[in-house]
Design an enzyme around this catalytic site. Structure first.
Site, PDB file in Angstrom:
ATOM      1  N   LYS A 177      58.471  36.446  -6.062  1.00  0.00           N
ATOM      2  CA  LYS A 177      59.897  36.944  -6.390  1.00  0.00           C
ATOM      3  C   LYS A 177      61.038  36.106  -6.248  1.00  0.00           C
ATOM      4  O   LYS A 177      61.048  34.958  -5.414  1.00  0.00           O
ATOM      5  CB  LYS A 177      60.160  38.298  -5.388  1.00  0.00           C
ATOM      6  CG  LYS A 177      59.175  39.204  -5.534  1.00  0.00           C
ATOM      7  CD  LYS A 177      59.178  40.415  -4.557  1.00  0.00           C
ATOM      8  CE  LYS A 177      58.289  41.553  -4.808  1.00  0.00           C
ATOM      9  NZ  LYS A 177      56.962  41.245  -4.455  1.00  0.00           N
ATOM     10  N   GLU A 236      48.413  47.668  -6.821  1.00  0.00           N
ATOM     11  CA  GLU A 236      49.016  48.325  -5.617  1.00  0.00           C
ATOM     12  C   GLU A 236      49.948  49.693  -6.027  1.00  0.00           C
ATOM     13  O   GLU A 236      50.380  49.693  -7.133  1.00  0.00           O
ATOM     14  CB  GLU A 236      50.289  47.313  -5.073  1.00  0.00           C
ATOM     15  CG  GLU A 236      51.519  46.763  -6.011  1.00  0.00           C
ATOM     16  CD  GLU A 236      52.144  45.769  -5.456  1.00  0.00           C
ATOM     17  OE1 GLU A 236      52.827  46.049  -4.540  1.00  0.00           O
ATOM     18  OE2 GLU A 236      52.350  44.747  -6.164  1.00  0.00           O
TER      19      GLU A 236
END
Length: 308
Positions: free
Chosen positions: A163, A29
């Site tokens: 996360k 990404e």
């Protein structure tokens, strides 16, 4: 009828040659370049991540939107442009059509990178951590589009879990509900970004890349299958104690509520608070996690592409 030039793919020559020869390619990404780290650390990290993929023998393909074109693999100059241009849009699956139509620049997240990787014919993607169900998501319905995109593409996602700021228990439940296969590499615990354990057990553990590659092969052959999520914990020397991180996150959540911080600003507020609480260690650990997952993704892609 769709016109071919509506989706202008610009594939880097190295990536194109690898795809044509059926060599291992790992998509990356670009959001981490524009929104994850400051200059010049963002360029240094992006190049280190690409180098990690190359060390494994695979070819890296950093994905981004530049002047309405879909870049699959970037030159150094393009990475520098993404790193230094202010105001680049963060592009997920939902706003990707608008960024392309406006011929502007866009940094891809996990969700949009998966979509474009599949469009280019790439079967593996590496990220430090996936999105998920946010804390309080049972009321706010704040759930990352990453989780939905996993069900729409069959690009294997290699990450260091979800996360830390997320509700990881609900994230795992959501993935199970959406029929997304999740496996951890050489650990019983589901990792949480730069923490080696989230406190939740993994749905499935496999101890060799060969076993994971075989499972990916079978998964892709099954009708209607979702992308497989392969979670590999960061190295012990790069990890941060989860108790320290959780304490900082909880304090930041309470502080954000007291200050009236809402919406997308909450995540930025918490991440900044964690960085301060860890005296900058979280930023360094973030870069280390990116490099580690990229190398493992490359190794896995190489194993997958071996004749079996």
């Amino acid at each position: 009828m769709m016109q071919a030039n509506l989706l202008p793919l610009v594939i880097h020559p190295e990536v194109k040659a690898a795809l044509e020869s059926r060599h291992a390619v790992v998509a990356l990404e670009s959001n981490v370049i524009t929104h994850g780290l400051n200059y010049p650390a963002n360029v240094e990290t992006a190049l280190a991540v690409e180098a990690a993929v190359r060390r494994s023998g695979a070819v890296p393909a950093t994905i981004g939107i530049c002047d309405g074109e879909i870049l699959v693999g970037m030159h150094r100059e393009q990475i520098e442009r993404f790193a230094t241009t202010p105001g680049i849009a963060k592009v997920s699956s939902n706003n990707l059509p608008f960024v392309l139509a406006q011929k502007s620049m866009g940094a891809t997240t996990v969700a949009s990178s998966l979509m474009l990787a599949e469009l280019a014919g790439i079967g593996f993607f590496a990220s430090a951590g996936i999105g998920g169900v946010h804390r309080g998501g049972e009321d706010s319905m704040d759930i990352s589009s990453d989780l939905i995109q996993f069900t729409r593409t069959n690009v294997t996602v290699v990450c260091a879990g979800a996360k830390n700021i997320l509700d990881i228990g609900r994230t795992l439940e959501f993935l199970e509900t959406q029929c997304v296969p999740v496996v951890t590499y050489q650990t019983d615990d589901f990792p949480a970004f730069y923490c080696r354990s989230s406190g939740y057990r993994s749905p499935q553990r496999l101890d060799s890349l060969e076993a994971i590659a075989q499972a990916i092969d079978i998964n892709r052959a099954l009708p209607g299958s979702a992308a497989m999520v392969v979670a590999a914990p960061t190295k012990p020397e790069d990890a941060i104690d989860s108790r320290d991180v959780q304490a900082a996150i909880q304090a930041a959540i309470e502080n954000a509520a007291a200050k009236g911080v809402t919406g997308s600003q909450v995540t930025k507020f918490i991440m900044k608070a964690v960085e301060q609480a860890t005296h900058g260690r979280s930023a360094m650990a973030n870069a280390a996690v990116l490099v580690n997952t990229a190398e493992i993704a490359g190794q896995l892609a190489m194993v997958y592409h071996r004749p079996r």
